[in-house]
Design a protein around this motif. Structure first.
Motif, PDB file in Angstrom:
ATOM      1  N   PHE A  70       0.817  -1.205   0.000  1.00  0.00           N
ATOM      2  CA  PHE A  70       0.000   0.000   0.000  1.00  0.00           C
ATOM      3  C   PHE A  70       0.856   1.264   0.000  1.00  0.00           C
ATOM      4  O   PHE A  70       1.756   1.432   0.820  1.00  0.00           O
ATOM      5  CB  PHE A  70      -0.923   0.019   1.229  1.00  0.00           C
ATOM      6  CG  PHE A  70      -1.765   1.256   1.318  1.00  0.00           C
ATOM      7  CD1 PHE A  70      -2.904   1.383   0.535  1.00  0.00           C
ATOM      8  CD2 PHE A  70      -1.405   2.306   2.139  1.00  0.00           C
ATOM      9  CE1 PHE A  70      -3.675   2.527   0.588  1.00  0.00           C
ATOM     10  CE2 PHE A  70      -2.169   3.463   2.206  1.00  0.00           C
ATOM     11  CZ  PHE A  70      -3.312   3.567   1.425  1.00  0.00           C
ATOM     12  N   GLY A  71       0.568   2.155  -0.953  1.00  0.00           N
ATOM     13  CA  GLY A  71       1.206   3.462  -1.005  1.00  0.00           C
ATOM     14  C   GLY A  71       2.636   3.477  -1.515  1.00  0.00           C
ATOM     15  O   GLY A  71       3.257   4.524  -1.542  1.00  0.00           O
ATOM     16  N   LEU A  72       3.157   2.325  -1.914  1.00  0.00           N
ATOM     17  CA  LEU A  72       4.536   2.257  -2.377  1.00  0.00           C
ATOM     18  C   LEU A  72       4.559   1.897  -3.858  1.00  0.00           C
ATOM     19  O   LEU A  72       3.667   1.213  -4.353  1.00  0.00           O
ATOM     20  CB  LEU A  72       5.319   1.218  -1.572  1.00  0.00           C
ATOM     21  CG  LEU A  72       5.384   1.493  -0.070  1.00  0.00           C
ATOM     22  CD1 LEU A  72       6.102   0.365   0.639  1.00  0.00           C
ATOM     23  CD2 LEU A  72       6.065   2.827   0.210  1.00  0.00           C
ATOM     24  N   PHE A  82       9.955   2.314  -4.027  1.00  0.00           N
ATOM     25  CA  PHE A  82      10.102   1.235  -3.051  1.00  0.00           C
ATOM     26  C   PHE A  82      10.929   0.089  -3.621  1.00  0.00           C
ATOM     27  O   PHE A  82      11.744  -0.507  -2.941  1.00  0.00           O
ATOM     28  CB  PHE A  82       8.704   0.739  -2.650  1.00  0.00           C
ATOM     29  CG  PHE A  82       8.708  -0.502  -1.813  1.00  0.00           C
ATOM     30  CD1 PHE A  82       9.173  -0.473  -0.504  1.00  0.00           C
ATOM     31  CD2 PHE A  82       8.236  -1.697  -2.327  1.00  0.00           C
ATOM     32  CE1 PHE A  82       9.166  -1.625   0.266  1.00  0.00           C
ATOM     33  CE2 PHE A  82       8.227  -2.846  -1.563  1.00  0.00           C
ATOM     34  CZ  PHE A  82       8.699  -2.810  -0.254  1.00  0.00           C
ATOM     35  N   HIS A  83      10.702  -0.233  -4.904  1.00  0.00           N
ATOM     36  CA  HIS A  83      11.363  -1.376  -5.526  1.00  0.00           C
ATOM     37  C   HIS A  83      11.675  -1.019  -6.981  1.00  0.00           C
ATOM     38  O   HIS A  83      10.803  -0.552  -7.700  1.00  0.00           O
ATOM     39  CB  HIS A  83      10.424  -2.579  -5.477  1.00  0.00           C
ATOM     40  CG  HIS A  83      11.104  -3.894  -5.612  1.00  0.00           C
ATOM     41  ND1 HIS A  83      10.455  -5.078  -5.410  1.00  0.00           N
ATOM     42  CD2 HIS A  83      12.367  -4.250  -5.925  1.00  0.00           C
ATOM     43  CE1 HIS A  83      11.284  -6.085  -5.587  1.00  0.00           C
ATOM     44  NE2 HIS A  83      12.446  -5.598  -5.908  1.00  0.00           N
ATOM     45  N   LEU A  84      12.914  -1.239  -7.405  1.00  0.00           N
ATOM     46  CA  LEU A  84      13.337  -0.986  -8.782  1.00  0.00           C
ATOM     47  C   LEU A  84      13.665  -2.311  -9.448  1.00  0.00           C
ATOM     48  O   LEU A  84      14.350  -3.144  -8.864  1.00  0.00           O
ATOM     49  CB  LEU A  84      14.576  -0.087  -8.807  1.00  0.00           C
ATOM     50  CG  LEU A  84      14.421   1.281  -8.165  1.00  0.00           C
ATOM     51  CD1 LEU A  84      15.774   1.950  -8.021  1.00  0.00           C
ATOM     52  CD2 LEU A  84      13.470   2.140  -8.970  1.00  0.00           C
ATOM     53  N   LEU A  85      13.187  -2.500 -10.673  1.00  0.00           N
ATOM     54  CA  LEU A  85      13.438  -3.743 -11.395  1.00  0.00           C
ATOM     55  C   LEU A  85      13.891  -3.449 -12.809  1.00  0.00           C
ATOM     56  O   LEU A  85      13.291  -2.641 -13.513  1.00  0.00           O
ATOM     57  CB  LEU A  85      12.166  -4.591 -11.462  1.00  0.00           C
ATOM     58  CG  LEU A  85      11.596  -5.033 -10.122  1.00  0.00           C
ATOM     59  CD1 LEU A  85      10.177  -5.534 -10.308  1.00  0.00           C
ATOM     60  CD2 LEU A  85      12.465  -6.102  -9.514  1.00  0.00           C
ATOM     61  N   SER A  86      14.964  -4.106 -13.224  1.00  0.00           N
ATOM     62  CA  SER A  86      15.430  -4.054 -14.601  1.00  0.00           C
ATOM     63  C   SER A  86      16.000  -5.430 -14.901  1.00  0.00           C
ATOM     64  O   SER A  86      16.098  -6.266 -14.007  1.00  0.00           O
ATOM     65  CB  SER A  86      16.483  -2.956 -14.779  1.00  0.00           C
ATOM     66  OG  SER A  86      17.730  -3.374 -14.287  1.00  0.00           O
ATOM     67  N   GLY A 132       1.024   0.356  -5.176  1.00  0.00           N
ATOM     68  CA  GLY A 132       0.213  -0.567  -4.388  1.00  0.00           C
ATOM     69  C   GLY A 132      -0.975   0.135  -3.752  1.00  0.00           C
ATOM     70  O   GLY A 132      -0.872   1.288  -3.324  1.00  0.00           O
ATOM     71  N   THR A 133      -2.097  -0.564  -3.707  1.00  0.00           N
ATOM     72  CA  THR A 133      -3.293  -0.009  -3.071  1.00  0.00           C
ATOM     73  C   THR A 133      -3.792  -0.952  -1.984  1.00  0.00           C
ATOM     74  O   THR A 133      -3.676  -0.668  -0.805  1.00  0.00           O
ATOM     75  CB  THR A 133      -4.407   0.259  -4.090  1.00  0.00           C
ATOM     76  OG1 THR A 133      -4.679  -0.940  -4.820  1.00  0.00           O
ATOM     77  CG2 THR A 133      -4.034   1.369  -5.045  1.00  0.00           C
ATOM     78  N   LEU A 134      -4.321  -2.086  -2.373  1.00  0.00           N
ATOM     79  CA  LEU A 134      -4.906  -3.044  -1.443  1.00  0.00           C
ATOM     80  C   LEU A 134      -4.187  -4.383  -1.566  1.00  0.00           C
ATOM     81  O   LEU A 134      -3.524  -4.641  -2.573  1.00  0.00           O
ATOM     82  CB  LEU A 134      -6.393  -3.243  -1.775  1.00  0.00           C
ATOM     83  CG  LEU A 134      -7.274  -2.004  -1.659  1.00  0.00           C
ATOM     84  CD1 LEU A 134      -8.659  -2.285  -2.233  1.00  0.00           C
ATOM     85  CD2 LEU A 134      -7.381  -1.547  -0.213  1.00  0.00           C
TER      86      LEU A 134
END
Length: 147
Positions: free
Chosen positions: A64-66, A88-92, A133-135
Protein backbone atom coordinates in the motif's frame (compact mmCIF):
# COMPACT_ATOMS: atom_id res chain seq x y z
CA UNK A 1 -3.67 -16.91 -9.16
CA UNK A 2 -1.89 -13.54 -9.37
CA UNK A 3 -0.12 -14.52 -12.60
CA UNK A 4 -3.45 -15.49 -14.17
CA UNK A 5 -4.97 -12.13 -13.24
CA UNK A 6 -1.97 -10.06 -14.33
CA UNK A 7 -1.34 -11.95 -17.57
CA UNK A 8 -5.00 -12.07 -18.54
CA UNK A 9 -6.59 -14.66 -20.78
CA UNK A 10 -7.64 -14.76 -24.41
CA UNK A 11 -10.03 -17.72 -24.52
CA UNK A 12 -13.26 -16.67 -22.79
CA UNK A 13 -14.61 -13.24 -23.81
CA UNK A 14 -17.02 -13.19 -20.85
CA UNK A 15 -14.32 -14.27 -18.38
CA UNK A 16 -12.30 -12.21 -15.93
CA UNK A 17 -9.31 -10.34 -17.41
CA UNK A 18 -10.16 -11.09 -21.05
CA UNK A 19 -7.43 -9.46 -23.15
CA UNK A 20 -9.61 -8.89 -26.20
CA UNK A 21 -9.10 -9.49 -29.90
CA UNK A 22 -8.59 -5.93 -31.15
CA UNK A 23 -7.28 -2.59 -29.93
CA UNK A 24 -9.48 -0.63 -27.56
CA UNK A 25 -10.62 2.75 -28.97
CA UNK A 26 -8.35 4.65 -26.54
CA UNK A 27 -5.30 2.64 -27.65
CA UNK A 28 -6.25 3.04 -31.32
CA UNK A 29 -6.46 6.81 -30.73
CA UNK A 30 -3.07 6.80 -29.00
CA UNK A 31 -1.60 4.85 -31.92
CA UNK A 32 -2.93 7.39 -34.43
CA UNK A 33 -1.68 10.28 -32.27
CA UNK A 34 1.91 9.02 -31.95
CA UNK A 35 2.15 7.89 -35.58
CA UNK A 36 1.09 11.33 -36.87
CA UNK A 37 4.26 12.43 -38.69
CA UNK A 38 3.54 16.12 -38.00
CA UNK A 39 3.76 15.55 -34.24
CA UNK A 40 7.27 14.05 -34.35
CA UNK A 41 6.60 12.27 -31.05
CA UNK A 42 9.60 9.96 -31.35
CA UNK A 43 11.97 12.43 -33.00
CA UNK A 44 14.49 14.05 -30.62
CA UNK A 45 14.90 17.85 -30.79
CA UNK A 46 17.72 19.10 -33.04
CA UNK A 47 21.11 18.39 -31.50
CA UNK A 48 19.68 15.90 -28.98
CA UNK A 49 19.70 12.14 -29.08
CA UNK A 50 17.71 11.46 -25.91
CA UNK A 51 14.95 8.87 -26.15
CA UNK A 52 11.32 9.60 -25.47
CA UNK A 53 10.40 8.15 -22.07
CA UNK A 54 6.94 6.60 -21.65
CA UNK A 55 5.74 5.74 -18.15
CA UNK A 56 2.74 3.41 -17.93
CA UNK A 57 1.27 3.96 -14.46
CA UNK A 58 -0.74 1.19 -12.80
CA UNK A 59 -2.47 0.97 -9.44
CA UNK A 60 -3.40 -2.04 -7.40
CA UNK A 61 -0.49 -4.42 -6.92
CA UNK A 62 2.22 -4.19 -4.30
CA UNK A 63 2.49 -2.77 -0.80
CA UNK A 64 0.00 0.00 0.00
CA UNK A 65 1.21 3.46 -1.01
CA UNK A 66 4.54 2.26 -2.38
CA UNK A 67 5.65 2.09 -6.00
CA UNK A 68 7.56 -0.46 -7.98
CA UNK A 69 9.29 0.73 -11.14
CA UNK A 70 10.18 -1.75 -13.89
CA UNK A 71 11.86 -1.52 -17.26
CA UNK A 72 12.84 -4.23 -19.67
CA UNK A 73 15.69 -2.14 -21.06
CA UNK A 74 19.19 -2.77 -19.75
CA UNK A 75 19.73 0.08 -17.32
CA UNK A 76 21.54 0.04 -14.01
CA UNK A 77 19.56 0.04 -10.80
CA UNK A 78 21.75 2.94 -9.67
CA UNK A 79 20.58 5.03 -12.65
CA UNK A 80 16.95 4.03 -12.04
CA UNK A 81 17.40 5.07 -8.40
CA UNK A 82 18.51 8.51 -9.57
CA UNK A 83 15.40 8.79 -11.77
CA UNK A 84 13.01 7.42 -9.12
CA UNK A 85 14.64 8.23 -5.76
CA UNK A 86 11.54 7.45 -3.68
CA UNK A 87 10.63 4.17 -5.40
CA UNK A 88 10.10 1.23 -3.05
CA UNK A 89 11.36 -1.38 -5.53
CA UNK A 90 13.34 -0.99 -8.78
CA UNK A 91 13.44 -3.74 -11.39
CA UNK A 92 15.43 -4.05 -14.60
CA UNK A 93 16.89 -7.03 -16.46
CA UNK A 94 19.97 -6.82 -14.25
CA UNK A 95 17.95 -7.15 -11.02
CA UNK A 96 16.90 -10.74 -11.75
CA UNK A 97 13.60 -12.42 -10.88
CA UNK A 98 10.29 -10.65 -10.51
CA UNK A 99 8.90 -13.40 -8.26
CA UNK A 100 9.01 -11.44 -5.01
CA UNK A 101 7.75 -8.11 -6.29
CA UNK A 102 4.56 -6.28 -7.16
CA UNK A 103 5.42 -7.00 -10.81
CA UNK A 104 5.45 -10.80 -10.51
CA UNK A 105 3.30 -12.31 -13.22
CA UNK A 106 4.00 -9.59 -15.77
CA UNK A 107 6.67 -11.75 -17.40
CA UNK A 108 3.80 -13.84 -18.84
CA UNK A 109 1.78 -10.85 -20.04
CA UNK A 110 1.16 -9.93 -23.65
CA UNK A 111 -0.23 -6.73 -25.08
CA UNK A 112 1.45 -4.41 -22.56
CA UNK A 113 1.21 -0.72 -23.44
CA UNK A 114 4.95 -0.28 -22.95
CA UNK A 115 5.70 -3.02 -25.52
CA UNK A 116 3.24 -1.46 -27.95
CA UNK A 117 4.82 2.00 -27.65
CA UNK A 118 8.34 0.59 -27.91
CA UNK A 119 7.42 -1.05 -31.23
CA UNK A 120 5.63 2.09 -32.48
CA UNK A 121 8.76 4.13 -31.74
CA UNK A 122 10.87 1.81 -33.91
CA UNK A 123 12.60 0.80 -30.66
CA UNK A 124 13.71 4.36 -29.84
CA UNK A 125 11.48 4.92 -26.80
CA UNK A 126 12.50 4.06 -23.25
CA UNK A 127 9.47 2.46 -21.60
CA UNK A 128 8.82 2.10 -17.88
CA UNK A 129 5.97 0.55 -15.90
CA UNK A 130 5.26 2.06 -12.50
CA UNK A 131 2.92 0.13 -10.18
CA UNK A 132 1.51 1.80 -7.05
CA UNK A 133 0.21 -0.57 -4.39
CA UNK A 134 -3.29 -0.01 -3.07
CA UNK A 135 -4.91 -3.04 -1.44
CA UNK A 136 -3.77 -6.60 -0.73
CA UNK A 137 -3.70 -8.75 -3.89
CA UNK A 138 -6.72 -10.83 -2.84
CA UNK A 139 -8.86 -7.70 -2.58
CA UNK A 140 -7.58 -6.37 -5.93
CA UNK A 141 -8.46 -9.74 -7.54
CA UNK A 142 -11.92 -9.64 -5.95
CA UNK A 143 -12.49 -6.13 -7.33
CA UNK A 144 -11.57 -7.36 -10.84
CA UNK A 145 -14.02 -10.23 -10.54
CA UNK A 146 -16.82 -8.01 -9.27
CA UNK A 147 -16.21 -5.46 -11.99
Amino acid sequence: AKRAIVAGQYHHPEGVMYGGNRLEPSIQGLKEFVKDEDRKIFVPPPGKNDPVVWIDVHTGLGPFGLDTVMTEKPVSLKKMGEWFPTAFHLLSPESGSLDDSAMSGYELSTGMLTDFLFRLSHERAFTITQEFGTLPGVLVARAFILE
